[in-house]
Scaffold this motif. Structure first.
Motif, short mmCIF file in Angstrom:
data_model
loop_
_atom_site.label_atom_id
_atom_site.label_comp_id
_atom_site.label_asym_id
_atom_site.label_seq_id
_atom_site.Cartn_x
_atom_site.Cartn_y
_atom_site.Cartn_z
N ASN A 136 0.83 -1.21 0.00
CA ASN A 136 0.00 0.00 0.00
C ASN A 136 0.86 1.26 0.00
O ASN A 136 0.57 2.22 -0.70
N ARG A 137 1.93 1.25 0.78
CA ARG A 137 2.82 2.41 0.80
C ARG A 137 3.49 2.60 -0.55
O ARG A 137 3.63 3.71 -1.05
N VAL A 138 3.91 1.50 -1.19
CA VAL A 138 4.52 1.58 -2.51
C VAL A 138 3.52 2.16 -3.51
O VAL A 138 3.86 3.04 -4.31
N SER A 139 2.29 1.70 -3.46
CA SER A 139 1.26 2.18 -4.37
C SER A 139 1.03 3.69 -4.19
O SER A 139 0.94 4.43 -5.17
N ARG A 140 0.92 4.13 -2.95
CA ARG A 140 0.71 5.57 -2.68
C ARG A 140 1.89 6.39 -3.19
O ARG A 140 1.72 7.45 -3.80
N PHE A 141 3.10 5.92 -2.96
CA PHE A 141 4.30 6.62 -3.39
C PHE A 141 4.34 6.72 -4.92
O PHE A 141 4.64 7.79 -5.48
N CYS A 142 4.03 5.62 -5.59
CA CYS A 142 4.04 5.62 -7.06
C CYS A 142 2.99 6.57 -7.62
O CYS A 142 3.24 7.25 -8.62
N GLU A 143 1.83 6.61 -7.01
CA GLU A 143 0.80 7.55 -7.47
C GLU A 143 1.26 8.99 -7.33
O GLU A 143 1.00 9.82 -8.20
N LYS A 144 1.96 9.30 -6.25
CA LYS A 144 2.52 10.65 -6.08
C LYS A 144 3.52 10.95 -7.19
O LYS A 144 3.52 12.03 -7.77
N LEU A 145 4.41 9.98 -7.47
CA LEU A 145 5.40 10.18 -8.54
C LEU A 145 4.71 10.40 -9.88
O LEU A 145 5.08 11.30 -10.64
N ARG A 146 3.72 9.57 -10.17
CA ARG A 146 3.01 9.71 -11.45
C ARG A 146 2.34 11.07 -11.54
O ARG A 146 2.34 11.71 -12.60
N GLY A 147 1.76 11.52 -10.44
CA GLY A 147 1.12 12.83 -10.41
C GLY A 147 2.12 13.95 -10.67
O GLY A 147 1.85 14.87 -11.45
N GLN A 148 3.29 13.87 -10.04
CA GLN A 148 4.32 14.87 -10.26
C GLN A 148 4.79 14.86 -11.70
O GLN A 148 5.03 15.91 -12.30
N MET A 149 4.91 13.68 -12.27
CA MET A 149 5.35 13.58 -13.66
C MET A 149 4.31 14.18 -14.61
O MET A 149 4.65 14.87 -15.56
N ARG A 150 3.03 13.91 -14.34
CA ARG A 150 1.95 14.48 -15.18
C ARG A 150 1.94 16.00 -15.09
O ARG A 150 1.66 16.68 -16.06
N GLU A 151 2.23 16.52 -13.91
CA GLU A 151 2.20 17.97 -13.69
C GLU A 151 3.47 18.64 -14.20
O GLU A 151 3.58 19.86 -14.14
N GLY A 152 4.44 17.87 -14.65
CA GLY A 152 5.65 18.43 -15.23
C GLY A 152 6.67 18.92 -14.22
O GLY A 152 7.59 19.64 -14.57
#
Length: 165
Positions: A138-154
């Motif tokens: 669950n922690r890995v999943s939350r962390f990856c979602e944050k990374l993906r969000g940062q990547m989408r936001e540039g």
């Protein structure tokens, strides 16, 4: 639980056998195919999504619609994933791989894993693999979602912090 060293390998044309065709197997198969592996899937019931992957990657996917047969894993296989819905079958697959010197991942027992599948975060030419030393998915999943969000936001596009020397 031991700590695992992160390593990136070229999977092009590497032979990977996957036993099971459930949700976990599907996710792992899709990732392996994107990175060029040749995957043999063995399971009594094959998900439609796996059959779709077979059509999308006809030269990379073989499907055996049947149960695991002891002794069948070829010695030239590079990796095996035991992801059936039967823990005892997964353990038999693990033992066969151990006797043949084939790295194996038993999805139902982390103590029977020579390697782990990281969560993947991909954008353009970046590939980030994330796993946890304590098995907290669950922690890995939350962390990856944050990374993906940062990547989408540039947020990473103008940063030099990732530059390799």
């Amino acid at each position: 639980m031991g700590r695992y060293f992160p390593i990136y390998i070229n999977l092009a044309e590497k032979q990977v056998w996957v036993y099971g065709a459930g949700r976990i197997a599907l996710r792992r198969i899709a990732g392996l195919l994107r990175f060029g592996a040749s995957v043999t899937v063995a399971a009594p019931k094959i998900r439609e999504e796996i059959l779709a992957l077979q059509q999308q990657y006809p030269d990379q996917v073989a499907v055996l619609q049947r149960v695991y047969q002891p002794g069948e894993i070829p010695k030239n296989v590079h990796f095996v994933l035991a992801a059936t819905d039967d823990r005892q079958v997964n353990t038999r697959i693990f033992r066969e791989c151990r006797t043949k010197g084939i790295p194996v991942n038993n999805a139902s027992d982390s103590s029977q894993c020579d390697f782990y599948f990281p969560a993947l975060v991909e954008q353009e030419q970046l590939v980030i693999g994330v796993t946890s030393a304590d098995g907290d998915h669950n922690r890995v999943s939350r962390f990856c979602e944050k990374l993906r969000g940062q990547m989408r936001e540039g947020e990473w596009q103008n940063s030099d912090s990732g530059r390799q020397n």
